[in-house]
Design a protein around this motif. Structure first.
Motif, PDB file in Angstrom:
ATOM      1  N   ILE A 193       0.843  -1.196   0.000  1.00 56.01           N
ATOM      2  CA  ILE A 193       0.000   0.000   0.000  1.00 56.01           C
ATOM      3  C   ILE A 193       0.878   1.247   0.000  1.00 56.01           C
ATOM      4  O   ILE A 193       1.659   1.468   0.922  1.00 56.01           O
ATOM      5  CB  ILE A 193      -0.953  -0.025   1.217  1.00 56.01           C
ATOM      6  N   VAL A 194       0.772   1.999  -1.079  1.00 60.89           N
ATOM      7  CA  VAL A 194       1.620   3.168  -1.285  1.00 60.89           C
ATOM      8  C   VAL A 194       0.835   4.453  -1.049  1.00 60.89           C
ATOM      9  O   VAL A 194      -0.277   4.610  -1.569  1.00 60.89           O
ATOM     10  CB  VAL A 194       2.183   3.158  -2.731  1.00 60.89           C
ATOM     11  N   PHE A 195       1.409   5.351  -0.268  1.00 60.95           N
ATOM     12  CA  PHE A 195       0.820   6.676  -0.065  1.00 60.95           C
ATOM     13  C   PHE A 195       1.618   7.686  -0.879  1.00 60.95           C
ATOM     14  O   PHE A 195       2.849   7.704  -0.825  1.00 60.95           O
ATOM     15  CB  PHE A 195       0.876   7.080   1.415  1.00 60.95           C
ATOM     16  N   GLU A 196       0.917   8.514  -1.618  1.00 58.24           N
ATOM     17  CA  GLU A 196       1.565   9.555  -2.398  1.00 58.24           C
ATOM     18  C   GLU A 196       0.853  10.887  -2.173  1.00 58.24           C
ATOM     19  O   GLU A 196      -0.289  10.919  -1.694  1.00 58.24           O
ATOM     20  CB  GLU A 196       1.527   9.210  -3.901  1.00 58.24           C
ATOM     21  N   GLY A 197       1.534  11.947  -2.566  1.00 63.19           N
ATOM     22  CA  GLY A 197       0.953  13.284  -2.428  1.00 63.19           C
ATOM     23  C   GLY A 197       2.062  14.316  -2.417  1.00 63.19           C
ATOM     24  O   GLY A 197       3.237  13.963  -2.305  1.00 63.19           O
ATOM     25  N   THR A 198       1.678  15.571  -2.541  1.00 66.35           N
ATOM     26  CA  THR A 198       2.672  16.642  -2.479  1.00 66.35           C
ATOM     27  C   THR A 198       3.115  16.824  -1.028  1.00 66.35           C
ATOM     28  O   THR A 198       2.565  16.209  -0.115  1.00 66.35           O
ATOM     29  CB  THR A 198       2.073  17.961  -3.020  1.00 66.35           C
TER      30      THR A 198
ATOM     31  N   PHE B 213      17.371   8.098  -6.746  1.00 63.38           N
ATOM     32  CA  PHE B 213      16.078   7.894  -6.074  1.00 63.38           C
ATOM     33  C   PHE B 213      15.526   6.507  -6.417  1.00 63.38           C
ATOM     34  O   PHE B 213      14.993   5.807  -5.567  1.00 63.38           O
ATOM     35  CB  PHE B 213      15.063   8.962  -6.492  1.00 63.38           C
ATOM     36  N   SER B 214      15.683   6.120  -7.691  1.00 69.09           N
ATOM     37  CA  SER B 214      15.207   4.804  -8.106  1.00 69.09           C
ATOM     38  C   SER B 214      16.051   3.705  -7.463  1.00 69.09           C
ATOM     39  O   SER B 214      15.518   2.723  -6.938  1.00 69.09           O
ATOM     40  CB  SER B 214      15.246   4.700  -9.637  1.00 69.09           C
ATOM     41  N   ALA B 215      17.371   3.864  -7.488  1.00 74.85           N
ATOM     42  CA  ALA B 215      18.276   2.882  -6.863  1.00 74.85           C
ATOM     43  C   ALA B 215      17.926   2.690  -5.388  1.00 74.85           C
ATOM     44  O   ALA B 215      17.974   1.579  -4.853  1.00 74.85           O
ATOM     45  CB  ALA B 215      19.723   3.354  -7.000  1.00 74.85           C
TER      46      ALA B 215
ATOM     47  N   ASP C 254       5.560   5.309   2.396  1.00 74.63           N
ATOM     48  CA  ASP C 254       5.393   6.755   2.362  1.00 74.63           C
ATOM     49  C   ASP C 254       6.229   7.246   1.170  1.00 74.63           C
ATOM     50  O   ASP C 254       7.429   7.400   1.306  1.00 74.63           O
ATOM     51  CB  ASP C 254       5.903   7.325   3.694  1.00 74.63           C
ATOM     52  N   ARG C 255       5.591   7.435   0.019  1.00 73.73           N
ATOM     53  CA  ARG C 255       6.184   7.759  -1.287  1.00 73.73           C
ATOM     54  C   ARG C 255       6.774   6.520  -1.943  1.00 73.73           C
ATOM     55  O   ARG C 255       7.268   5.614  -1.285  1.00 73.73           O
ATOM     56  CB  ARG C 255       7.288   8.828  -1.209  1.00 73.73           C
ATOM     57  N   TYR C 256       6.780   6.548  -3.290  1.00 70.32           N
ATOM     58  CA  TYR C 256       7.332   5.434  -4.072  1.00 70.32           C
ATOM     59  C   TYR C 256       7.688   5.961  -5.462  1.00 70.32           C
ATOM     60  O   TYR C 256       8.012   7.155  -5.614  1.00 70.32           O
ATOM     61  CB  TYR C 256       6.280   4.317  -4.126  1.00 70.32           C
TER      62      TYR C 256
ATOM     63  N   GLY D 211       8.905   9.663  -7.529  1.00 67.36           N
ATOM     64  CA  GLY D 211      10.121   9.706  -8.333  1.00 67.36           C
ATOM     65  C   GLY D 211       9.858  10.356  -9.677  1.00 67.36           C
ATOM     66  O   GLY D 211      10.605  11.232 -10.125  1.00 67.36           O
ATOM     67  N   ILE D 212       8.783   9.950 -10.318  1.00 64.25           N
ATOM     68  CA  ILE D 212       8.434  10.489 -11.630  1.00 64.25           C
ATOM     69  C   ILE D 212       7.931  11.927 -11.506  1.00 64.25           C
ATOM     70  O   ILE D 212       8.351  12.814 -12.250  1.00 64.25           O
ATOM     71  CB  ILE D 212       7.356   9.614 -12.295  1.00 64.25           C
TER      72      ILE D 212
END
Ligand code: FDM
Ligand code: MG
Length: 209
Positions: free
Chosen positions: A6-11, A72-74, A96-98, A102-103
């Motif tokens: 479960i990934v959380f994203e947002g500004t 960031f990807s590594a 918390d971010r994924y 990155g994109i």
């Protein structure tokens, strides 16, 4: 029976840290197995790669933008097998971010979307992306931005636009301007079925499928 990713994203300042913590506690209270030290945050700043990222974010070093994107990807790849292992043990992993952050941040700085996506191809795919949506106006009412790179209105507005571009109907978009308990309940309503569904879906998908 595997766990859910479960990934959380947002500004920035949308409440990801608070909500990933509250959400993890709620899962545990409901008797759901959660990976140790959840929520896991990206960037994970203490690994060797993470230390370079941290030095960049705190203005202590300069990096070429493409090099930074790959770092960031590594930083996610460093954790990829731990994520898969936890899921296979039946533990739910809360991030918390994924890769979406990155994109979003790299594209907001002008890097090409397709190039940005390549680096994360093959990472474990989330069962759900919880997107905490906060308008720039509401964000401005929260505590002031700190001194890290990107913590300014111009960048945040650009990042929000890319997130909107990345968003699919599978994302759970939550109004992050609501009060803390309301936001949590909204997430729980939708995430609990996701956890149940993951149990009966042994396959762990990969980005970008
Ligand atoms: N960030 C985060 C990126 O630019 N790319 C990424 O892949 C990730 C995971 O790093 F400005 C940015 C987003 C944010 C900064 O993140 C630090 P936190 O969540 O504020 O610590
Ligand atoms: Mg921040």
């Amino acid at each position: 029976m595997r766990g859910a990713l479960i990934v959380f994203e947002g500004t920035d300042r949308s409440g990801k840290s608070t909500q990933t913590r509250n959400f993890t506690n709620a899962l545990q209270a409901a008797g759901i197995a959660v990976a140790e030290h959840s929520p896991w945050s990206f960037p994970h700043r203490t690994s060797p790669v993470g230390q370079v990222i941290n030095a960049y974010l705190t203005n202590k070093t300069h990096l070429h933008e493409r090099a930074l994107h790959l770092l960031f990807s590594a930083n996610r790849w460093e954790k990829a097998s731990q994520i898969r292992q936890a899921l296979r043990r039946g533990e739910t992993v809360v991030l918390d971010r994924y890769a979406y952050s990155g994109i979003a941040y790299s594209v907001a700085k002008g890097l090409p979307l397709t190039w940005c996506k390549c680096a994360d191809e093959g990472l474990p795919a989330p069962d759900v992306v919880v997107f905490l949506h906060l308008s720039p106006e509401a964000a401005a009412k929260r505590a002031d931005y700190g001194s890290e790179r990107y913590e300014n209105k111009h960048m945040q507005t650009a990042v929000a636009k890319v997130f909107e571009q990345l968003r699919t109907e599978q994302w759970l978009v939550v109004d992050a301007d609501a009060d803390e308990a309301t936001v949590l309940n909204r997430i729980l309503d939708s995430a609990m079925p996701t956890v149940a569904k993951a149990r009966s879906t042994p396959h762990i998908a990969s980005l970008w499928n």
